[in-house]
Design an enzyme around this catalytic site. Structure first.
Site, mmCIF file in Angstrom:
data_model
loop_
_atom_site.group_PDB
_atom_site.id
_atom_site.type_symbol
_atom_site.label_atom_id
_atom_site.label_comp_id
_atom_site.label_asym_id
_atom_site.label_seq_id
_atom_site.Cartn_x
_atom_site.Cartn_y
_atom_site.Cartn_z
ATOM 1 N N GLU A 153 0.870 -1.183 0.000
ATOM 2 C CA GLU A 153 0.000 0.000 0.000
ATOM 3 C C GLU A 153 0.901 1.226 0.000
ATOM 4 O O GLU A 153 1.900 1.266 0.728
ATOM 5 C CB GLU A 153 -0.898 0.012 1.237
ATOM 6 C CG GLU A 153 -1.732 1.289 1.401
ATOM 7 C CD GLU A 153 -2.574 1.259 2.677
ATOM 8 O OE1 GLU A 153 -2.999 0.156 3.085
ATOM 9 O OE2 GLU A 153 -2.788 2.334 3.278
ATOM 10 N N GLU A 158 -1.809 11.556 4.059
ATOM 11 C CA GLU A 158 -2.782 11.355 5.126
ATOM 12 C C GLU A 158 -2.579 12.468 6.147
ATOM 13 O O GLU A 158 -1.448 12.850 6.443
ATOM 14 C CB GLU A 158 -2.593 10.010 5.825
ATOM 15 C CG GLU A 158 -2.942 8.811 4.993
ATOM 16 C CD GLU A 158 -2.729 7.519 5.765
ATOM 17 O OE1 GLU A 158 -3.732 6.917 6.182
ATOM 18 O OE2 GLU A 158 -1.562 7.132 5.947
#
Length: 293
Positions: A153, A158
């Protein structure tokens, strides 16, 4: 024309060229979010209450309240609203249903566009508040090496709880941008990650360009063109492997979403969630993918 003048003109031309066109990058895919609706030839809507596997509280819904395009900007919005959807979307479309207290937006390019290596960047403005968790990230198009985290991933952007109390942050408030990769540390699939953060740059309008450059040798993170982190292939090798590009040697697709709640944000800063942060909206001006020939 003097040498100084030539140099000045050259510098002006270089700075006016988009980042994706510099250093040999060639634009291969983009969405500028023009028009008044999402381009469904490029994106698929998510619609479920799976909580992202992180105990997030939102259900992803397909409606103008949660996903909209207007004035050249994509808007993903988290709101308080009872919403029903699949409790476990990974098990297929006929599983048990669930009703959540919150709705939000998530779109992805899976099945429509994926890439192996390149520069992936987005110009976005992210919201704050305790429990608010916007993300721009990538997942493998096919789980070649097995289920998460074995096939990897890549998290381009974020943030969690922007503006909430933070003892280790400048000014005592959460202001960090995170870039992370997730992968398996051994054949059994033990989760490992390489994660870095940097303070959110100052901006007059709140928009920033978040990017990764992904090659067989390394994944490098940038904010507004400034490099702040780098992971090399040796950093993600399994204990039973020699250093190599796996699992980040397969095509990945792109995901944009705005989560509310979940183990990470609820365990950090002021803890839990604060409904006063809602509605919260992540705005995306454009997304671009470039590759070197």
């Amino acid at each position: 024309m003097t040498f100084k003048t030539i140099a000045a003109v050259a510098a002006l031309v270089l700075t006016s060229v988009p980042a994706h066109a510099q250093d040999g990058w060639r634009l291969v895919w983009s969405d500028e979010f023009d028009g008044d609706r999402l381009d469904e030839t490029k994106w698929t809507y998510a619609a479920d209450c799976g909580g992202g596997g992180n105990d997030e509280r939102q259900c992803y819904a397909v409606d103008p309240e949660t996903v909209s395009v207007k004035d050249g900007v994509l808007r993903l919005t988290a709101i308080k609203r009872k919403t029903r959807g699949l409790a476990n979307p990974w098990a297929g479309p006929t599983g048990p249903m669930k009703t959540g207290d919150y709705a939000s937006g998530k779109i992805l390019t899976q099945g429509k566009a994926s890439w192996l290596y390149g520069r992936v960047e987005a110009r976005a403005r992210v919201p704050g508040g305790q429990g608010v968790w916007p993300a721009i990230w990538m997942m493998p198009e096919l789980s070649t090496y097995g289920g998460w985290p074995k096939s990897g991933e890549i998290d381009i952007l974020e943030t969690v709880n922007l503006g909430a109390p933070c003892d280790g942050c400048e000014g005592g408030r959460e202001n960090r941008v995170f870039g992370t990769i997730h992968f398996a540390g051994d054949a059994a699939g033990t989760h490992r990650q390489v994660s870095n953060s940097t303070p959110m740059p100052v901006s007059s309008d709140g928009f920033h360009v978040y990017a990764v450059e992904w090659t067989p040798e390394a994944i490098t993170w940038f904010v507004d063109g400034r490099r702040y982190a780098r992971a090399e292939a040796a950093d993600w090798k399994r204990d039973d492997q020699v250093a190599g590009p796996a699992p980040f040697d397969q095509p990945f697709h792109l995901i944009l979403n705005l989560a509310f709640g979940g183990r990470w944000p609820e365990g950090a800063n002021a803890k839990g969630i604060d409904e006063a942060a809602l509605p919260a909206t992540m705005e995306v001006d454009w997304v671009r993918v470039s590759q070197r020939p």
